[in-house]
Write a protein that holds these residues in place. Sequence first.
Motif, PDB file in Angstrom:
ATOM      1  N   TRP A  41       0.840  -1.193   0.000  1.00 10.09           N
ATOM      2  CA  TRP A  41       0.000   0.000   0.000  1.00 10.09           C
ATOM      3  C   TRP A  41       0.874   1.241   0.000  1.00 10.09           C
ATOM      4  O   TRP A  41       1.942   1.272   0.635  1.00 10.09           O
ATOM      5  N   ILE A  42       0.431   2.287  -0.702  1.00  7.02           N
ATOM      6  CA  ILE A  42       1.218   3.486  -0.961  1.00  7.02           C
ATOM      7  C   ILE A  42       0.396   4.717  -0.581  1.00  7.02           C
ATOM      8  O   ILE A  42      -0.766   4.842  -0.969  1.00  7.02           O
ATOM      9  N   ALA A  43       1.006   5.609   0.192  1.00  9.79           N
ATOM     10  CA  ALA A  43       0.326   6.834   0.638  1.00  9.79           C
ATOM     11  C   ALA A  43      -1.018   6.496   1.277  1.00  9.79           C
ATOM     12  O   ALA A  43      -2.043   7.090   0.963  1.00  9.79           O
ATOM     13  N   SER A  44      -0.978   5.549   2.212  1.00 11.81           N
ATOM     14  CA  SER A  44      -2.197   5.046   2.841  1.00 11.81           C
ATOM     15  C   SER A  44      -2.368   5.634   4.238  1.00 11.81           C
ATOM     16  O   SER A  44      -1.466   5.545   5.077  1.00 11.81           O
ATOM     17  N   SER A  45      -3.553   6.179   4.496  1.00 13.63           N
ATOM     18  CA  SER A  45      -3.881   6.693   5.831  1.00 13.63           C
ATOM     19  C   SER A  45      -4.837   5.772   6.573  1.00 13.63           C
ATOM     20  O   SER A  45      -5.382   6.142   7.607  1.00 13.63           O
ATOM     21  N   ILE A  46      -5.066   4.555   6.040  1.00 12.13           N
ATOM     22  CA  ILE A  46      -5.956   3.592   6.695  1.00 12.13           C
ATOM     23  C   ILE A  46      -5.228   2.273   6.886  1.00 12.13           C
ATOM     24  O   ILE A  46      -4.166   2.033   6.316  1.00 12.13           O
ATOM     25  N   TYR A  76      -5.885   6.214  -1.582  1.00 10.91           N
ATOM     26  CA  TYR A  76      -4.514   5.714  -1.529  1.00 10.91           C
ATOM     27  C   TYR A  76      -4.315   4.860  -2.771  1.00 10.91           C
ATOM     28  O   TYR A  76      -5.210   4.734  -3.605  1.00 10.91           O
ATOM     29  N   THR A  77      -3.147   4.299  -2.919  1.00 11.30           N
ATOM     30  CA  THR A  77      -2.943   3.355  -4.003  1.00 11.30           C
ATOM     31  C   THR A  77      -2.157   2.167  -3.481  1.00 11.30           C
ATOM     32  O   THR A  77      -1.682   2.172  -2.342  1.00 11.30           O
ATOM     33  N   THR A 137      -0.314  -4.904 -10.493  1.00  9.73           N
ATOM     34  CA  THR A 137      -1.151  -3.767 -10.858  1.00  9.73           C
ATOM     35  C   THR A 137      -0.988  -2.615  -9.882  1.00  9.73           C
ATOM     36  O   THR A 137      -0.965  -2.814  -8.668  1.00  9.73           O
ATOM     37  N   TYR A 138      -0.901  -1.418 -10.420  1.00 10.80           N
ATOM     38  CA  TYR A 138      -0.919  -0.185  -9.643  1.00 10.80           C
ATOM     39  C   TYR A 138      -2.372   0.242  -9.543  1.00 10.80           C
ATOM     40  O   TYR A 138      -3.030   0.463 -10.565  1.00 10.80           O
ATOM     41  N   GLU A 139      -2.893   0.359  -8.318  1.00 11.92           N
ATOM     42  CA  GLU A 139      -4.340   0.492  -8.132  1.00 11.92           C
ATOM     43  C   GLU A 139      -4.709   1.654  -7.222  1.00 11.92           C
ATOM     44  O   GLU A 139      -4.834   1.505  -6.008  1.00 11.92           O
ATOM     45  N   LYS A 163       2.602   8.674  -9.576  1.00 15.13           N
ATOM     46  CA  LYS A 163       2.119   9.677  -8.618  1.00 15.13           C
ATOM     47  C   LYS A 163       0.611   9.522  -8.428  1.00 15.13           C
ATOM     48  O   LYS A 163      -0.133   9.489  -9.406  1.00 15.13           O
ATOM     49  N   ASN A 164       0.165   9.427  -7.190  1.00 13.36           N
ATOM     50  CA  ASN A 164      -1.271   9.271  -6.921  1.00 13.36           C
ATOM     51  C   ASN A 164      -1.815  10.444  -6.117  1.00 13.36           C
ATOM     52  O   ASN A 164      -1.177  10.945  -5.197  1.00 13.36           O
ATOM     53  N   TYR A 165      -3.034  10.883  -6.495  1.00 16.65           N
ATOM     54  CA  TYR A 165      -3.678  12.048  -5.922  1.00 16.65           C
ATOM     55  C   TYR A 165      -4.978  11.648  -5.229  1.00 16.65           C
ATOM     56  O   TYR A 165      -5.572  10.616  -5.514  1.00 16.65           O
ATOM     57  N   GLY A 166      -5.450  12.536  -4.368  1.00 15.05           N
ATOM     58  CA  GLY A 166      -6.716  12.336  -3.681  1.00 15.05           C
ATOM     59  C   GLY A 166      -7.897  12.721  -4.545  1.00 15.05           C
ATOM     60  O   GLY A 166      -7.790  12.855  -5.766  1.00 15.05           O
TER      61      GLY A 166
END
Length: 414
Positions: free
Chosen positions: A70-75, A127-128, A234-236, A403-406
């Motif tokens: 998990w990447i940039a995950s707040s959960i 997140y991704t 997969t990037y999700e 790069k992943n955005y909200g």
Amino acid sequence: MSTTAETTFDQPVVATASAVDRVLNKDGGILRFAPAWVPRAFCTPGRRLRLHPDDYYPFDKGRGGIDERWIASSIRADNGPRTGPYEALSLAVDEDGLVPFDEIIAAGGADVIGSRLWDRYGAWTAYTKFYDNLLPLPFHVHASDEKAALVGKVGKPEAYYYPPQMNNYLGEQPISYFGLRPDVTREQLAEHLRAHARGGDNRITDLAYGYRTRLGEGWDIPAGVLHAPGSVCTYEPQAASDVLSMFESWSNNAEVGSDLLWKDVPADRHGDHEFLVDLLDWELNADPDFRTNRALVPYETEHSAASGGRDFVEKWIVYRSTYFSAKELTVLPGRAVTLTEQDAYGLIAVQGHGTINGLELAAISLVRIDELTRDEYFVTAPAARAGVRIENRSDSEPLVVLKNYGPGNVELGI
């Protein structure tokens, strides 16, 4: 102060005010993240996450192997009663230990994710992840916000991008099943769902079309759409939720338990197959133009196209959803680019090495489960607005960053 050693790392988890302040300010609002490895008991790892071969099954028996990062995950992940206290949650690297991303957001608010998101959501709601399965996932659905609210959760739209750098091979079945054939009826679907309890294979993907994988492309999958992703790393990008219902009874050469069919269904509706059918957005599932409306073919950002491709190429790879979006940035050998944006984002390097605002940035080739890396960062909204310089230190290999955005995106106009 809270401390624990219940992660895969030797460093303690800390949440002091001084630690939060340091990670927010010492590198100009760019946070370095430790990798968040996640096991799944119902999957078989595809072994493309670049973990050491001995480290794909690091947890207790029955917890399954590592097939997600998990990447940039707040959960945190919802992996049952033995889920670790910080499992799937991003942890920022500090001199005193690892700082939980959710606590950084709670303390920093708009100084982390920007006033647009903070004022509307009060949280980082997307997140991704990389998921990496040897075999396809079971045919399943993520409920909409309305249906998920019945069990106290939020809905989960998601999207897929298939990065070539993470797919030296495509696994056992690189075919994904999405939606339903336009001629399928509600009763036909309910009949296959009733067969779930009988054991064996309920053959529910007979009701869907299969799509071959195209590396460098992807799919947009709104909440309420059935899907069985193929065996491709997969990037999700997705909404910050782990709500699901597994409609397929056979996957990974084994039966899928009925507990996963009814996992996020209200207790008083267990056994109600019509309720399961109602979890679907029927129009989206049976869309005769599903590929046209849901496929994601990357295209260059306006800034990239105007720059002429001499130093970098930046493409939108996820752009149909209002819940999240994503880009692929390629910096050419020996080149650099400074990008100014309005929105905060997470990033991960999948190829090459260089720097981000002078900090080391390098895709991993092999890492142990307890080792920190330099491939993943989070760019806060103030840092994004100030401009981020990414430099490729190689004279021969491109530096490729995802790069992943909200939710929403100023640049996309959504």
